[in-house]
Design a protein around this motif. Sequence first.
Motif, PDB file in Angstrom:
ATOM      1  N   ALA A 104       0.838  -1.207   0.000  1.00  0.00           N
ATOM      2  CA  ALA A 104       0.000   0.000   0.000  1.00  0.00           C
ATOM      3  C   ALA A 104       0.871   1.255   0.000  1.00  0.00           C
ATOM      4  N   SER A 109       6.956  -0.904  -1.963  1.00  0.00           N
ATOM      5  CA  SER A 109       6.828  -1.673  -3.201  1.00  0.00           C
ATOM      6  C   SER A 109       8.160  -1.676  -3.955  1.00  0.00           C
ATOM      7  N   VAL A 142      -1.408  -7.428   0.801  1.00  0.00           N
ATOM      8  CA  VAL A 142      -1.081  -6.004   0.747  1.00  0.00           C
ATOM      9  C   VAL A 142      -0.207  -5.721   1.973  1.00  0.00           C
ATOM     10  N   VAL A 159      -5.031   1.460   1.004  1.00  0.00           N
ATOM     11  CA  VAL A 159      -5.057  -0.003   1.202  1.00  0.00           C
ATOM     12  C   VAL A 159      -6.268  -0.587   0.475  1.00  0.00           C
ATOM     13  N   VAL A 162      -5.759  -0.910  -3.313  1.00  0.00           N
ATOM     14  CA  VAL A 162      -4.892  -2.025  -3.735  1.00  0.00           C
ATOM     15  C   VAL A 162      -5.604  -3.366  -3.494  1.00  0.00           C
ATOM     16  N   ALA A 163      -6.276  -3.477  -2.345  1.00  0.00           N
ATOM     17  CA  ALA A 163      -6.999  -4.727  -2.035  1.00  0.00           C
ATOM     18  C   ALA A 163      -8.093  -4.959  -3.075  1.00  0.00           C
TER      19      ALA A 163
END
Length: 300
Positions: A104, A109, A142, A159, A162-163
């Motif tokens: 997230a 990342s 995540v 979050v 992305v989820a």
Amino acid sequence: MSLPSHVRLVEVGPRDGLQNEKQPVSVADKVRLVDGLSAAGLGYIEVGSFVSPKWVPQMAGSAEVFAGIEQRTGVTYAALTPNLKGLEAAIEAGVKEVAVFAAASESFSQRNINCSIADSLVRFEPVMELAQQRGIRVRGYVSCVLGCPYDGDVSPHQVAAVAFALQAMGCYEISLGDTIGVGTAGNVRQLFEVVGRDVPRERLAGHFHDTYGQALANIYASLLEGVAVFDSSVAGLGGCPYAKGATGNVASEDVVYLLDGLGIETGVDLSRLIEAGQRISRTLGRETASRVARARSVAQ
Ligand SMILES: CC(C)(COP(=O)([O-])OP(=O)([O-])OC[C@H]1O[C@@H](n2cnc3c(N)ncnc32)[C@H](O)[C@@H]1OP(=O)([O-])[O-])[C@@H](O)C(=O)NCCC(=O)NCCSC(=O)C[C@@](C)(O)CC(=O)[O-]
């Protein structure tokens, strides 16, 4: 909300736990660990990762571990696969369930998988496609859902985005990782409240590292939010190679003790789980991080 009658535990010790070990751990010791965990009744075990050995050397022997374990009926043996190359290697090793992992936060990342969040989602598309063709179920992670070691605060809305993307591309379940263990019961409830608007709670899991000693409280808070799947690591093994100072996941033994006390079924035999945790702790030459295992060994 009433508590669930049953919780599914995802044992991540052999992967999330051992990936961070400084000392080499032999294939035979990893196999013994996985077999000890399935014998204790765990129905889902993350056995290893098909990632670059330059990035995470401890996971280099994952194919051999898969070849060596006793695959019990009814137990899911899973692996992390960050890209198509990883999935192909996992298929070659006979793996039947995999997980892709996103973050997230942008900095995490980059440090963890060497690309932006958006690029990671693009990278997962061929993974999802091949997995679907082969009938392989894919779980999604995540990371840094309650804070990032590089970027600091992380918004629950980020979050959720992305989820939701992982769910939309076909992940059957999304595990929300408090990678550095900074969350508290209050922001955990808020997290599931926000993410739960985009992803049904029965498709969410909690993954709590115990750096600040909040993991069990965070699991209880998640139960109150209707979450019934939790990741944990026997003996509290682990950390994250890309989150300096983060301790291991909450110890599986401590989670089982909490859930037993609440009358929530897990199918896990606590004594056998403690044995598996003590065995790997002896192999690693240190004391277990499970408070329950320590208390039991003093009481004996
Ligand atoms: C994603 C990459 C591969 C990108 O790494 P990259 O360097 O950008 O990849 P690339 O595609 O440019 O390839 C570079 C080299 O890696 C090789 N390579 C490429 N892919 C693979 C593969 N699958 N398996 C084996 N080798 C691979 C590839 O063949 C090439 O080899 P070379 O030509 O240089 O010899 C790398 O960043 C990586 O492996 N990262 C893994 C990081 C990791 O495992 N982190 C820990 C797990 S996540 C976690 O712990 C969090 C979680 C899930 O528990 C939840 C939480 O607590 O937050």
